[in-house]
Scaffold this motif. Structure first.
Motif, mmCIF file in Angstrom:
data_model
loop_
_atom_site.group_PDB
_atom_site.id
_atom_site.type_symbol
_atom_site.label_atom_id
_atom_site.label_comp_id
_atom_site.label_asym_id
_atom_site.label_seq_id
_atom_site.Cartn_x
_atom_site.Cartn_y
_atom_site.Cartn_z
ATOM 1 N N GLU A 27 0.871 -1.159 0.000
ATOM 2 C CA GLU A 27 0.000 0.000 0.000
ATOM 3 C C GLU A 27 0.913 1.214 0.000
ATOM 4 O OE1 GLU A 27 -2.957 0.060 3.001
ATOM 5 O OE2 GLU A 27 -3.399 -2.073 2.834
ATOM 6 N N PRO A 28 1.172 1.732 -1.183
ATOM 7 C CA PRO A 28 2.191 2.771 -1.304
ATOM 8 C C PRO A 28 1.777 4.072 -0.641
ATOM 9 C CG PRO A 28 1.048 2.501 -3.387
ATOM 10 C CD PRO A 28 0.568 1.403 -2.478
ATOM 11 N N VAL A 29 2.774 4.825 -0.260
ATOM 12 C CA VAL A 29 2.566 6.140 0.337
ATOM 13 C C VAL A 29 3.102 7.158 -0.657
ATOM 14 C CG1 VAL A 29 3.089 7.624 2.300
ATOM 15 C CG2 VAL A 29 2.962 5.131 2.601
ATOM 16 N N PHE A 30 2.202 7.983 -1.170
ATOM 17 C CA PHE A 30 2.632 8.993 -2.127
ATOM 18 C C PHE A 30 2.695 10.350 -1.429
ATOM 19 C CE2 PHE A 30 0.866 5.715 -4.872
ATOM 20 C CZ PHE A 30 1.904 5.575 -5.772
ATOM 21 N N VAL A 31 3.736 11.058 -1.716
ATOM 22 C CA VAL A 31 3.932 12.338 -1.039
ATOM 23 C C VAL A 31 4.358 13.399 -2.046
ATOM 24 C CG1 VAL A 31 4.597 11.251 1.114
ATOM 25 C CG2 VAL A 31 6.348 11.830 -0.555
ATOM 26 N N ALA A 32 4.236 14.638 -1.612
ATOM 27 C CA ALA A 32 4.752 15.749 -2.392
ATOM 28 C C ALA A 32 5.534 16.655 -1.450
ATOM 29 C CB ALA A 32 3.624 16.521 -3.049
ATOM 30 N N GLU A 33 6.625 17.153 -1.941
ATOM 31 C CA GLU A 33 7.440 18.042 -1.126
ATOM 32 C C GLU A 33 7.260 19.474 -1.601
ATOM 33 O OE1 GLU A 33 11.317 16.480 -1.684
ATOM 34 O OE2 GLU A 33 11.082 14.939 -0.173
ATOM 35 N N GLN B 232 16.975 12.027 4.611
ATOM 36 C CA GLN B 232 18.022 12.366 3.653
ATOM 37 C C GLN B 232 17.741 13.723 3.032
ATOM 38 O OE1 GLN B 232 18.550 9.238 0.790
ATOM 39 N NE2 GLN B 232 19.892 8.096 2.172
ATOM 40 N N ALA B 233 16.476 13.966 2.687
ATOM 41 C CA ALA B 233 16.122 15.224 2.030
ATOM 42 C C ALA B 233 16.383 16.397 2.963
ATOM 43 C CB ALA B 233 14.653 15.186 1.618
ATOM 44 N N GLU B 234 16.048 16.214 4.232
ATOM 45 C CA GLU B 234 16.264 17.308 5.181
ATOM 46 C C GLU B 234 17.747 17.585 5.355
ATOM 47 O OE1 GLU B 234 14.170 16.178 8.656
ATOM 48 O OE2 GLU B 234 12.291 17.054 7.977
ATOM 49 N N LEU B 235 18.542 16.544 5.291
ATOM 50 C CA LEU B 235 19.984 16.748 5.366
ATOM 51 C C LEU B 235 20.453 17.590 4.194
ATOM 52 C CD1 LEU B 235 21.247 13.219 6.488
ATOM 53 C CD2 LEU B 235 21.216 15.309 7.828
ATOM 54 N N VAL B 236 19.899 17.302 3.021
ATOM 55 C CA VAL B 236 20.271 18.066 1.834
ATOM 56 C C VAL B 236 19.834 19.509 1.977
ATOM 57 C CG1 VAL B 236 19.886 18.349 -0.649
ATOM 58 C CG2 VAL B 236 20.248 16.068 0.323
ATOM 59 N N ASN C 202 6.506 1.984 2.086
ATOM 60 C CA ASN C 202 6.021 2.054 3.460
ATOM 61 C C ASN C 202 6.556 3.317 4.118
ATOM 62 O OD1 ASN C 202 8.703 1.545 4.436
ATOM 63 N ND2 ASN C 202 8.377 -0.612 3.961
ATOM 64 N N TYR C 203 6.091 3.540 5.329
ATOM 65 C CA TYR C 203 6.487 4.777 6.003
ATOM 66 C C TYR C 203 7.945 4.762 6.417
ATOM 67 C CZ TYR C 203 1.761 6.505 6.038
ATOM 68 O OH TYR C 203 0.545 6.975 5.647
ATOM 69 N N ALA C 204 8.523 3.586 6.544
ATOM 70 C CA ALA C 204 9.942 3.514 6.882
ATOM 71 C C ALA C 204 10.776 4.119 5.762
ATOM 72 C CB ALA C 204 10.357 2.067 7.124
ATOM 73 N N CYS C 205 10.438 3.766 4.521
ATOM 74 C CA CYS C 205 11.151 4.326 3.375
ATOM 75 C C CYS C 205 10.850 5.819 3.263
ATOM 76 C CB CYS C 205 10.755 3.599 2.094
ATOM 77 S SG CYS C 205 11.557 1.992 1.910
ATOM 78 N N LEU C 206 9.624 6.198 3.517
ATOM 79 C CA LEU C 206 9.264 7.616 3.463
ATOM 80 C C LEU C 206 10.077 8.391 4.481
ATOM 81 C CD1 LEU C 206 7.553 10.014 2.642
ATOM 82 C CD2 LEU C 206 5.794 9.229 4.230
ATOM 83 N N SER C 207 10.131 7.861 5.693
ATOM 84 C CA SER C 207 10.864 8.533 6.758
ATOM 85 C C SER C 207 12.346 8.639 6.412
ATOM 86 C CB SER C 207 10.691 7.763 8.069
ATOM 87 O OG SER C 207 11.447 8.351 9.099
ATOM 88 N N ALA C 208 12.904 7.561 5.903
ATOM 89 C CA ALA C 208 14.320 7.558 5.551
ATOM 90 C C ALA C 208 14.600 8.573 4.450
ATOM 91 C CB ALA C 208 14.734 6.161 5.107
ATOM 92 N N HIS C 209 13.698 8.627 3.478
ATOM 93 C CA HIS C 209 13.875 9.571 2.375
ATOM 94 C C HIS C 209 13.809 11.006 2.876
ATOM 95 C CE1 HIS C 209 13.567 11.309 -1.631
ATOM 96 N NE2 HIS C 209 12.569 12.040 -1.182
ATOM 97 N N ILE C 210 12.860 11.268 3.779
ATOM 98 C CA ILE C 210 12.708 12.622 4.323
ATOM 99 C C ILE C 210 13.953 13.014 5.113
ATOM 100 C CG2 ILE C 210 11.461 13.992 6.026
ATOM 101 C CD1 ILE C 210 8.910 12.580 5.122
ATOM 102 N N VAL D 148 6.388 19.830 -5.271
ATOM 103 C CA VAL D 148 7.111 18.936 -6.163
ATOM 104 C C VAL D 148 6.764 17.504 -5.795
ATOM 105 C CG1 VAL D 148 9.381 18.180 -6.940
ATOM 106 C CG2 VAL D 148 9.001 20.585 -6.326
ATOM 107 N N PRO D 149 6.276 16.729 -6.764
ATOM 108 C CA PRO D 149 6.006 15.317 -6.481
ATOM 109 C C PRO D 149 7.277 14.628 -6.016
ATOM 110 C CG PRO D 149 5.099 15.962 -8.611
ATOM 111 C CD PRO D 149 5.957 17.100 -8.141
ATOM 112 N N ALA D 150 7.209 14.039 -4.849
ATOM 113 C CA ALA D 150 8.408 13.428 -4.287
ATOM 114 C C ALA D 150 8.443 11.931 -4.553
ATOM 115 C CB ALA D 150 8.479 13.699 -2.787
#
Ligand SMILES: [Zn+2]
Length: 64
Positions: free
Chosen positions: A21-27, A51-55, A41-49, A34-36
């Protein structure tokens, strides 16, 4: 070997989202939405966020 598919892949880990059950987000970048991508799952979403916040954090400390 590869078969073209309409299925989305997890932006973070590349897993096939059709199995989940995918989680679609936009940043929001520079005031624009911007479509992100999608995440399996939320684990991947959290990990991606994280990384993005670090950037973003790095880009916010620009020396003149
Ligand atoms: Zn994933």
């Amino acid at each position: 070997m590869s078969v073209p598919t309409d299925a989305e892949e997890c932006t973070y880990c590349g897993s096939d989202l059709s199995f989940c059950e995918p989680v679609f987000v936009a940043e929001t970048a520079d005031g624009e939405h911007v479509p992100a991508g999608g995440f399996c799952n939320y684990a991947c979403l959290s990990a991606h966020i994280e990384q993005a916040e670090l950037v973003y954090g790095a880009s916010c400390t620009v020396e003149p």
